[in-house]
Enzyme design. Structure first.
Site, PDB file in Angstrom:
ATOM      1  N   GLY B  37       0.832  -1.204   0.000  1.00 21.65           N
ATOM      2  CA  GLY B  37       0.000   0.000   0.000  1.00 21.65           C
ATOM      3  C   GLY B  37       0.862   1.248   0.000  1.00 21.65           C
ATOM      4  O   GLY B  37       2.086   1.185   0.152  1.00 21.65           O
ATOM      5  N   SER B  44       2.996  -0.497   8.415  1.00 19.36           N
ATOM      6  CA  SER B  44       3.811  -0.796   9.598  1.00 19.36           C
ATOM      7  C   SER B  44       2.934  -0.942  10.839  1.00 19.36           C
ATOM      8  O   SER B  44       3.199  -1.790  11.696  1.00 19.36           O
ATOM      9  CB  SER B  44       4.835   0.311   9.834  1.00 19.36           C
ATOM     10  OG  SER B  44       5.718   0.386   8.747  1.00 19.36           O
ATOM     11  N   SER B 111       5.830  -1.710  -2.218  1.00 23.22           N
ATOM     12  CA  SER B 111       5.792  -2.650  -3.362  1.00 23.22           C
ATOM     13  C   SER B 111       4.710  -2.257  -4.365  1.00 23.22           C
ATOM     14  O   SER B 111       3.708  -2.941  -4.503  1.00 23.22           O
ATOM     15  CB  SER B 111       5.605  -4.093  -2.875  1.00 23.22           C
ATOM     16  OG  SER B 111       4.578  -4.230  -1.914  1.00 23.22           O
TER      17      SER B 111
END
Lengths: 207, 207
Positions: B37, B44, B111
């Site tokens: 995201g 996190s 990512s």
């Protein structure tokens, strides 16, 4: 915010569950057992036997095998000097992560250069780096030649082969040295036993 | 003997203690929870909360945080396209190792590109790759801006920032999607709960 290596704007993210909590769950202490030595010196044999002995004691270990990692993480690397150094650096970093995860990480690599091994040791604070030197004579390793590589190296079909035309630098201050006794090589369980005794004595097999 | 990537003469070393044995020891199944995201979407936060929830259930997890790894394993990489791809490839390979070690590996990385995430998925056989998409509006992430990076990106001081001048490609078939409900973002323990429920339902929390 920091600038590290080629990266900028990188923050460090702290987790509420740390190494201590994971060690408590596992009832052991995370560390790296780094097995170094010539091809054919018995590194993989020791790694497998050690992993088995630890398992029977209910301890979680994981083997990082130099050859196996060249199929995955390090498949972009060859055998020239800088690639070997980068190969070992990455294995050291991953071993560090596994130790931080609470595992007994068994790294099995020729890792012929002292400076590369010492760089990995430096990654692990609190002396959780246990260097095991498979001190077997070249003649024995070459006689075993389990992968047929010495034969290829002697025939000049492999260049830069450790022990033949590339140096192996023995550790100066390793934690454990595996030797022949009266010209006889210890059996795998005896070698593993030496390491297990060390780990027990140093308190790694409890949290 | 095989030739892989830039390496030749590489043998595969099989260990007598495998994934099944380690899973039995841990009473869980190794897998990768891949959280993707935008920056500021809560990756996190979810990773930490999930690791805590799993710990209270006696389960061993380990967080691979994209930023943290840039201090170690990936410190030679920057943010240009091929470096981002290599960064994600290495995290995927390491996540694969952790899953093989029996851990619930929580990877937390922006990512942004679908093909990079799918390449990591392809490394894990038997669908042990659980993709979690933090589907939060860009406006919310930018308002949070926990690291002050959106501000820098809008000011042109960071180039190629995901969501601003570099694309984020949402997953097409992720296992879990975390959304706002009625314009409100779920609290961390609720997000973690969604993932834990998935892991329980799929049998990952027992061997």
């Amino acid at each position: 915010m920091s600038t590290v290596g080629n990266s900028t704007n990188i923050f460090w993210q702290e987790s509420p569950i740390g190494k201590l909590e994971r060690q408590k769950l596992l009832n052991q202490k995370g560390c790296v057992v780094w097995i170094t030595g010539l091809s054919g010196s018995g590194k993989s044999t020791l790694a497998c036997s050690l992993s088995k002995e630890l398992y029977t004691k209910g301890k979680l270990s994981y083997i990082l095998d130099g050859d196996n990692l060249r199929h995955g993480l390090n498949k972009d690397l060859g055998f020239k000097a800088e690639d070997r150094t980068e190969n070992i650096r990455r294995v050291g970093e991953v071993a560090h992560l596994f130790a931080d995860a609470g595992l007994i990480c068994i790294a099995s690599l020729i890792s012929p250069y002292r400076k590369d091994r010492d760089a990995c040791r430096a990654m692990l604070p609190d002396s959780n780096f246990i260097e095991v030197y498979m001190n077997m004579p070249l003649a024995l390793c070459e006689e075993r030649d389990p992968k047929g590589l010495y034969k290829l190296a002697r025939a000049g079909k492999i260049k830069g082969f450790t022990g033949i035309d590339d140096p192996y630098e023995p550790p100066l201050n390793c934690e454990i040295e595996i030797n022949q006794k009266d010209g006889v090589c210890p059996i795998p369980s005896a070698m593993a036993g030496e390491v297990v005794t060390y780990l027990e004595d140093k308190g790694y097999l409890q949290d």
